[in-house]
Design a protein around this motif. Structure first.
Motif, PDB file in Angstrom:
ATOM      1  N   ARG A 119       0.849  -1.188   0.000  1.00 23.48           N
ATOM      2  CA  ARG A 119       0.000   0.000   0.000  1.00 23.48           C
ATOM      3  C   ARG A 119       0.884   1.238   0.000  1.00 23.48           C
ATOM      4  NH1 ARG A 119      -3.559   0.663   5.338  1.00 23.48           N
ATOM      5  NH2 ARG A 119      -4.257  -1.406   4.751  1.00 23.48           N
ATOM      6  N   ILE A 120       0.284   2.369  -0.357  1.00 22.54           N
ATOM      7  CA  ILE A 120       1.025   3.628  -0.345  1.00 22.54           C
ATOM      8  C   ILE A 120       0.232   4.663   0.457  1.00 22.54           C
ATOM      9  CG2 ILE A 120       2.060   3.118  -2.587  1.00 22.54           C
ATOM     10  CD1 ILE A 120       0.289   5.350  -3.758  1.00 22.54           C
ATOM     11  N   VAL A 121       0.958   5.599   1.049  1.00 21.96           N
ATOM     12  CA  VAL A 121       0.349   6.650   1.854  1.00 21.96           C
ATOM     13  C   VAL A 121       0.989   7.982   1.478  1.00 21.96           C
ATOM     14  CG1 VAL A 121      -0.067   7.562   4.173  1.00 21.96           C
ATOM     15  CG2 VAL A 121      -0.047   5.075   3.792  1.00 21.96           C
ATOM     16  N   THR A 122       0.179   8.949   1.056  1.00 25.72           N
ATOM     17  CA  THR A 122       0.691  10.298   0.850  1.00 25.72           C
ATOM     18  C   THR A 122       0.386  11.128   2.099  1.00 25.72           C
ATOM     19  OG1 THR A 122      -1.339  11.237  -0.126  1.00 25.72           O
ATOM     20  CG2 THR A 122       0.207  10.122  -1.619  1.00 25.72           C
ATOM     21  N   VAL A 123       1.262  12.062   2.409  1.00 23.24           N
ATOM     22  CA  VAL A 123       1.075  12.929   3.577  1.00 23.24           C
ATOM     23  C   VAL A 123       0.732  14.324   3.083  1.00 23.24           C
ATOM     24  CG1 VAL A 123       2.113  13.862   5.673  1.00 23.24           C
ATOM     25  CG2 VAL A 123       2.668  11.531   4.938  1.00 23.24           C
ATOM     26  N   SER A 124      -0.511  14.718   3.293  1.00 26.17           N
ATOM     27  CA  SER A 124      -1.005  16.011   2.852  1.00 26.17           C
ATOM     28  C   SER A 124      -0.913  17.008   4.005  1.00 26.17           C
ATOM     29  CB  SER A 124      -2.441  15.885   2.328  1.00 26.17           C
ATOM     30  OG  SER A 124      -2.883  17.101   1.766  1.00 26.17           O
ATOM     31  N   SER A 125      -1.779  17.999   4.012  1.00 23.31           N
ATOM     32  CA  SER A 125      -1.719  19.049   5.024  1.00 23.31           C
ATOM     33  C   SER A 125      -3.035  19.813   5.047  1.00 23.31           C
ATOM     34  CB  SER A 125      -0.575  20.018   4.714  1.00 23.31           C
ATOM     35  OG  SER A 125      -0.659  21.195   5.492  1.00 23.31           O
ATOM     36  N   ILE A 126      -3.319  20.449   6.188  1.00 24.01           N
ATOM     37  CA  ILE A 126      -4.455  21.354   6.250  1.00 24.01           C
ATOM     38  C   ILE A 126      -4.306  22.457   5.200  1.00 24.01           C
ATOM     39  CG2 ILE A 126      -5.479  23.184   7.664  1.00 24.01           C
ATOM     40  CD1 ILE A 126      -6.533  20.522   8.402  1.00 24.01           C
ATOM     41  N   ALA A 127      -3.068  22.792   4.883  1.00 18.15           N
ATOM     42  CA  ALA A 127      -2.816  23.836   3.882  1.00 18.15           C
ATOM     43  C   ALA A 127      -3.385  23.464   2.523  1.00 18.15           C
ATOM     44  CB  ALA A 127      -1.313  24.104   3.756  1.00 18.15           C
ATOM     45  N   GLY A 128      -3.637  22.187   2.296  1.00 19.04           N
ATOM     46  CA  GLY A 128      -4.242  21.773   1.042  1.00 19.04           C
ATOM     47  C   GLY A 128      -5.603  22.398   0.808  1.00 19.04           C
ATOM     48  N   SER A 129      -6.243  22.872   1.885  1.00 20.52           N
ATOM     49  CA  SER A 129      -7.535  23.559   1.740  1.00 20.52           C
ATOM     50  C   SER A 129      -7.407  24.818   0.908  1.00 20.52           C
ATOM     51  CB  SER A 129      -8.086  23.925   3.124  1.00 20.52           C
ATOM     52  OG  SER A 129      -8.361  22.779   3.883  1.00 20.52           O
ATOM     53  N   MET A 130      -6.214  25.413   0.912  1.00 20.01           N
ATOM     54  CA  MET A 130      -6.007  26.662   0.180  1.00 20.01           C
ATOM     55  C   MET A 130      -5.541  26.417  -1.234  1.00 20.01           C
ATOM     56  SD  MET A 130      -4.250  29.019   3.148  1.00 20.01           S
ATOM     57  CE  MET A 130      -3.020  27.791   3.610  1.00 20.01           C
ATOM     58  N   SER A 144       0.897  21.888  -3.670  1.00 17.63           N
ATOM     59  CA  SER A 144       1.638  20.623  -3.609  1.00 17.63           C
ATOM     60  C   SER A 144       0.943  19.642  -2.674  1.00 17.63           C
ATOM     61  CB  SER A 144       3.080  20.874  -3.142  1.00 17.63           C
ATOM     62  OG  SER A 144       3.154  21.161  -1.753  1.00 17.63           O
ATOM     63  N   LYS A 145       0.310  20.148  -1.610  1.00 17.14           N
ATOM     64  CA  LYS A 145      -0.419  19.285  -0.678  1.00 17.14           C
ATOM     65  C   LYS A 145      -1.756  18.830  -1.268  1.00 17.14           C
ATOM     66  CE  LYS A 145       2.430  18.562   1.123  1.00 17.14           C
ATOM     67  NZ  LYS A 145       3.042  17.347   1.701  1.00 17.14           N
ATOM     68  N   ARG A 146      -2.364  19.675  -2.073  1.00 17.47           N
ATOM     69  CA  ARG A 146      -3.570  19.276  -2.821  1.00 17.47           C
ATOM     70  C   ARG A 146      -3.209  18.178  -3.822  1.00 17.47           C
ATOM     71  NH1 ARG A 146      -8.568  21.831  -4.259  1.00 17.47           N
ATOM     72  NH2 ARG A 146      -9.278  21.362  -6.370  1.00 17.47           N
ATOM     73  N   ALA A 147      -2.023  18.311  -4.426  1.00 16.94           N
ATOM     74  CA  ALA A 147      -1.567  17.309  -5.385  1.00 16.94           C
ATOM     75  C   ALA A 147      -1.386  15.942  -4.724  1.00 16.94           C
ATOM     76  CB  ALA A 147      -0.259  17.762  -6.026  1.00 16.94           C
ATOM     77  N   ASN A 148      -0.978  15.912  -3.444  1.00 18.29           N
ATOM     78  CA  ASN A 148      -0.832  14.637  -2.731  1.00 18.29           C
ATOM     79  C   ASN A 148      -2.148  13.877  -2.679  1.00 18.29           C
ATOM     80  OD1 ASN A 148       1.367  16.196  -0.291  1.00 18.29           O
ATOM     81  ND2 ASN A 148       1.883  15.201  -2.225  1.00 18.29           N
ATOM     82  N   LEU A 149      -3.259  14.601  -2.524  1.00 17.58           N
ATOM     83  CA  LEU A 149      -4.575  13.967  -2.488  1.00 17.58           C
ATOM     84  C   LEU A 149      -4.992  13.491  -3.870  1.00 17.58           C
ATOM     85  CD1 LEU A 149      -6.377  16.538  -0.141  1.00 17.58           C
ATOM     86  CD2 LEU A 149      -5.424  14.322   0.500  1.00 17.58           C
ATOM     87  N   MET A 150      -4.725  14.309  -4.876  1.00 18.48           N
ATOM     88  CA  MET A 150      -5.107  13.940  -6.239  1.00 18.48           C
ATOM     89  C   MET A 150      -4.315  12.739  -6.732  1.00 18.48           C
ATOM     90  SD  MET A 150      -5.983  17.500  -8.203  1.00 18.48           S
ATOM     91  CE  MET A 150      -4.601  18.503  -7.699  1.00 18.48           C
ATOM     92  N   LEU A 151      -3.080  12.606  -6.259  1.00 24.38           N
ATOM     93  CA  LEU A 151      -2.273  11.438  -6.637  1.00 24.38           C
ATOM     94  C   LEU A 151      -2.936  10.154  -6.163  1.00 24.38           C
ATOM     95  CD1 LEU A 151       0.250  10.033  -7.702  1.00 24.38           C
ATOM     96  CD2 LEU A 151       1.424  10.646  -5.581  1.00 24.38           C
TER      97      LEU A 151
END
Length: 294
Positions: free
Chosen positions: A114-125, A163-170
């Protein structure tokens, strides 16, 4: 240093049965630079030497859990665009480098569990700019850092957030292509990490100092913050695409806060078309014609 600290925290060798030899967990480290594609290639050459395929059942490769935790935020060095990919530095290190590593895992036939990306609250912006290629496609002209600190602050926060939004889209695009290797995402809230203590260079020394001290006193410890990624990596009952975070937004026990498309920790939703556009832009930026193919 990190290797010795982690090894010291592991339990001593133990055996559950008298006829078994004591077992010991060992940590192996490899150093690589996510800002350098050449460094990532060198890492995989080393990894392949360790993970040679074998038909011996006793020494068969175990699938790996890949946690994409490394990243940058407001670095001391103002790297506007990466010299290898000509991509904005936050997007290159926090997204493209991880994308390239996943491509290399599949290409090298190293098994992933499995894989895990680490995003951020900053991804909201984050905005749609990252999917439109504004941060990935080479610009006609690269402007030097502005003398206006507020301009640098806006540009830096926007790039990091995207970049943190991109972690979710990945994760979204990955799960449609590799359903047998589930992907998840997590955000650590306000954790007193090295990222917090060494970033925030956009704010100037006084403001950055206040933010760091605030997180140091009121944020979570590194060990507590890491529990969120750990659950994402190990919980067998999670549905692919699950998004985890701390209970109280910035702190608390790890819990499910939604999925990577929408979450009550992020006040927006992501369309699948956005994620697919980012995947294609990433392939073009890295010169990949077919993902996971040599």
């Amino acid at each position: 240093k990190a290797q010795s600290q982690l090894q010291a925290q592991l339990p001593p060798p133990s055996s559950h049965h008298k006829d078994e030899s004591p077992t010991k967990t060992e940590i192996t480290t490899h150093q690589l630079d996510l800002a350098s594609i050449r460094s990532i290639d060198a890492f995989f050459r080393e990894l392949l030497l360790e993970e040679q395929p074998t038909t011996d059942e006793n020494t068969k490769q175990s699938p790996l859990v890949f946690i994409m935790n490394a990243g940058i935020m407001g670095t001391t060095e103002h790297i506007v665009y990466n010299p290898e990919t000509y991509v904005e530095s936050h997007i290159h290190v926090n997204h493209l480098a991880h994308f390239y590593m996943l491509h290399s895992f599949i290409k090298s036939q190293i098994p992933l569990e499995r894989i895990v990306t680490v995003s951020s609250i900053a991804g909201s912006m984050g905005t749609g700019n990252v999917t439109q290629g504004w941060y990935i496609r080479p610009p006609y002209h690269v402007k030097p850092p502005s003398t206006n600190p507020f301009v640098n602050l806006y540009q830096g926060l926007t790039a990091y957030s995207n970049s943190k939004r991109a972690n979710l889209m990945l994760v979204m695009s990955w799960n449609t292509r590799f359903p047998h290797i589930p992907a998840f995402s997590a955000h650590p809230g306000a954790t007193n990490s090295h990222l917090f203590q060494q970033g925030w260079q956009w704010f100037g020394s006084t403001a950055a100092y206040c933010i760091r001290r605030g997180v140091q006193f009121f944020g979570m410890s590194q060990e507590t913050g890491a529990m969120i990624q750990t659950r994402a990596a190990l919980d067998p009952d999670l549905t692919p695409g699950t998004y985890l975070g701390p209970r109280w937004l910035f702190g608390g026990a790890p819990m499910i806060v939604g999925d990577v498309r929408r979450s009550w920790h992020h006040l927006w939703s992501i369309r699948m078309t956005e994620a697919e556009q980012l995947w294609q832009n990433s392939m073009e930026a890295l010169g990949i014609k077919e993902f996971g193919v040599k």
